[in-house]
Design a protein around this motif. Structure first.
Motif, PDB file in Angstrom:
ATOM      1  N   ASP A 103      -1.296 -33.092  60.118  1.00  0.00           N
ATOM      2  CA  ASP A 103      -0.057 -32.332  60.013  1.00  0.00           C
ATOM      3  C   ASP A 103      -0.378 -30.874  59.674  1.00  0.00           C
ATOM      4  OD1 ASP A 103       0.706 -31.664  56.949  1.00  0.00           O
ATOM      5  OD2 ASP A 103      -0.393 -33.558  57.024  1.00  0.00           O
ATOM      6  N   TYR A 104       0.567 -29.988  59.927  1.00  0.00           N
ATOM      7  CA  TYR A 104       0.301 -28.549  59.846  1.00  0.00           C
ATOM      8  C   TYR A 104      -0.029 -28.045  58.445  1.00  0.00           C
ATOM      9  CZ  TYR A 104       5.081 -27.835  58.049  1.00  0.00           C
ATOM     10  OH  TYR A 104       6.231 -27.857  57.285  1.00  0.00           O
ATOM     11  N   LEU A 105       0.319 -28.800  57.401  1.00  0.00           N
ATOM     12  CA  LEU A 105       0.012 -28.374  56.040  1.00  0.00           C
ATOM     13  C   LEU A 105      -1.349 -28.868  55.557  1.00  0.00           C
ATOM     14  CD1 LEU A 105       3.480 -28.825  54.279  1.00  0.00           C
ATOM     15  CD2 LEU A 105       2.302 -26.664  54.738  1.00  0.00           C
ATOM     16  N   TRP A 106      -1.949 -29.776  56.304  1.00  0.00           N
ATOM     17  CA  TRP A 106      -3.194 -30.428  55.858  1.00  0.00           C
ATOM     18  C   TRP A 106      -4.284 -29.419  55.521  1.00  0.00           C
ATOM     19  CZ3 TRP A 106      -8.009 -30.717  58.573  1.00  0.00           C
ATOM     20  CH2 TRP A 106      -8.933 -31.614  58.025  1.00  0.00           C
ATOM     21  N   ARG A 123      -2.897 -14.642  55.610  1.00  0.00           N
ATOM     22  CA  ARG A 123      -2.050 -15.430  56.512  1.00  0.00           C
ATOM     23  C   ARG A 123      -2.002 -16.834  55.916  1.00  0.00           C
ATOM     24  NH1 ARG A 123      -0.510 -12.624  60.899  1.00  0.00           N
ATOM     25  NH2 ARG A 123      -1.840 -10.913  61.646  1.00  0.00           N
ATOM     26  N   THR A 124      -0.912 -17.513  56.084  1.00  0.00           N
ATOM     27  CA  THR A 124      -0.661 -18.686  55.264  1.00  0.00           C
ATOM     28  C   THR A 124       0.005 -19.803  56.058  1.00  0.00           C
ATOM     29  OG1 THR A 124       1.587 -18.055  54.652  1.00  0.00           O
ATOM     30  CG2 THR A 124      -0.188 -17.043  53.378  1.00  0.00           C
ATOM     31  N   ASN A 128       3.343 -21.154  60.399  1.00  0.00           N
ATOM     32  CA  ASN A 128       3.948 -22.293  61.088  1.00  0.00           C
ATOM     33  C   ASN A 128       5.461 -22.196  61.241  1.00  0.00           C
ATOM     34  OD1 ASN A 128       1.498 -24.225  61.312  1.00  0.00           O
ATOM     35  ND2 ASN A 128       1.461 -23.561  59.189  1.00  0.00           N
ATOM     36  N   VAL A 129       6.059 -21.159  60.628  1.00  0.00           N
ATOM     37  CA  VAL A 129       7.484 -20.896  60.862  1.00  0.00           C
ATOM     38  C   VAL A 129       7.691 -19.425  61.254  1.00  0.00           C
ATOM     39  CG1 VAL A 129       8.423 -22.753  59.433  1.00  0.00           C
ATOM     40  CG2 VAL A 129       7.812 -20.563  58.353  1.00  0.00           C
ATOM     41  N   LYS A 160      13.834 -28.413  58.733  1.00  0.00           N
ATOM     42  CA  LYS A 160      12.976 -29.420  58.091  1.00  0.00           C
ATOM     43  C   LYS A 160      11.650 -28.811  57.672  1.00  0.00           C
ATOM     44  CE  LYS A 160      14.956 -33.535  60.251  1.00  0.00           C
ATOM     45  NZ  LYS A 160      14.753 -34.647  61.223  1.00  0.00           N
ATOM     46  N   ARG A 161      11.134 -27.891  58.483  1.00  0.00           N
ATOM     47  CA  ARG A 161       9.877 -27.242  58.111  1.00  0.00           C
ATOM     48  C   ARG A 161      10.042 -26.405  56.842  1.00  0.00           C
ATOM     49  NH1 ARG A 161       5.164 -26.264  62.470  1.00  0.00           N
ATOM     50  NH2 ARG A 161       4.953 -28.502  62.771  1.00  0.00           N
ATOM     51  N   PHE A 162      11.139 -25.693  56.739  1.00  0.00           N
ATOM     52  CA  PHE A 162      11.383 -24.921  55.513  1.00  0.00           C
ATOM     53  C   PHE A 162      11.450 -25.852  54.307  1.00  0.00           C
ATOM     54  CE2 PHE A 162      13.598 -21.786  58.466  1.00  0.00           C
ATOM     55  CZ  PHE A 162      12.530 -20.902  58.463  1.00  0.00           C
TER      56      PHE A 162
END
Length: 291
Positions: A103-106, A123-124, A128-129, A160-162
């Motif tokens: 997943d994108y936070l991994w 960059r963080t 992804n948003v 949902k991403r937020f």
């Protein structure tokens, strides 16, 4: 030099970046700003040593901004006085094939700072948003269930991403990581000058990327999505700060000052004391070493 109040840069509620200054009139020359920064650098370095020994808190410093906004030089200057063991910098690029299998936070979880340390995300997880809002086709590389084409990416997907990002930050804050997020707010005209300088200054040619010009064409979109991301994720425990960035020296000082103000709130930080048995035998140990 005019005094700096960190709360003046903190985001509470809605924002309009077009109405926020990218340059402050602080009545000071570069030498004065550098001296102010050096003073804060040294205080931060000493406090970080105590934090390292205390070993209960970590700091996560998140830096976002358009290309040439000064992220790299800010990291170099703000943390210059730190012991190298106490700060770790991660510059997140386009996800590689291994990262896309998670997943994108991994990859951001893996890079979180250890207790006692500062972690800096250049960059963080907000890419992804942000980048993916401007270029939603990038989402398709994540191979997500129920998303096979760009049209499948609905407004609810971004909401949902937020929520996921807020939960991610809430979780790490609850476990001792102080999260501070900085958007380096640079004008489009200042970016033009900095890009042009990269072309005209031979020593800086290597920094120039044609991709920077392509992303510059999406400036208005980026501003729109930055506003939305910052508004929806600036929370009490993980606030956003919008930092005027047309003046690099000033932006560095403001960021350092905000970090210093926040670390002072941790009033329980102190170096651990020696064990009583060790303290009682200090003279014995001295004699052994002088032996």
């Amino acid at each position: 030099m005019n005094s700096i109040n960190p709360d003046d840069f903190k985001v509470i509620g809605s924002i309009n970046l077009s109405k926020i200054k990218t340059l402050l009139d602080v009545k000071a020359d570069d030498e004065t700003k550098e001296k102010k920064l050096l003073k804060v650098q040294k205080k931060l370095s000493k406090k970080q040593d105590e934090m390292y020994a205390h070993n209960k808190y970590a700091f996560l410093i998140c830096l976002q901004g358009m290309d040439t906004s000064g992220k790299d030089s800010l990291i170099r200057e703000v943390f210059k006085e730190f012991n190298t063991r106490g700060v770790v910098v991660h510059s997140f690029k386009t996800p590689n094939s291994s990262e896309l299998e998670h997943d994108y936070l991994w990859r951001h979880y893996l890079a979180l700072p250890e207790k006692g340390k500062f972690g800096v995300f250049n960059r963080t997880h907000y890419e992804n948003v942000l980048v993916t809002r401007v270029h939603p086709e990038y989402i398709l590389f994540e191979n997500l269930p129920a998303i096979t084409k760009v049209e499948d990416i609905t407004p609810d997907f971004w909401e949902k991403r937020f929520e996921q990002i807020n939960n991610f930050e809430k979780h790490i804050v609850a476990n001792g990581t102080i999260v501070l997020k900085f958007y380096l707010h640079m004008s489009k005209e200042e970016q033009r000058k900095r890009l042009l300088n990269r072309l005209e200054n031979g020593e800086d040619n290597w920094k120039f990327s044609v991709g920077d010009l392509k992303e510059r064409e999406h400036w208005d979109e980026y501003m729109k999505y930055y506003e939305e991301a910052i508004e929806k994720t600036s929370t009490e425990n993980a606030p956003w700060y919008v930092i005027p960035a047309d003046d690099k020296e000033m932006s560095r000082y403001i960021v350092a000052k905000i970090i210093w103000e926040e670390i002072q709130k941790l009033t329980d930080i102190k170096e651990p004391e020696l064990d009583e048995k060790v303290k009682a035998n200090l003279d014995v140990y001295r004699q052994q070493l002088k032996g």
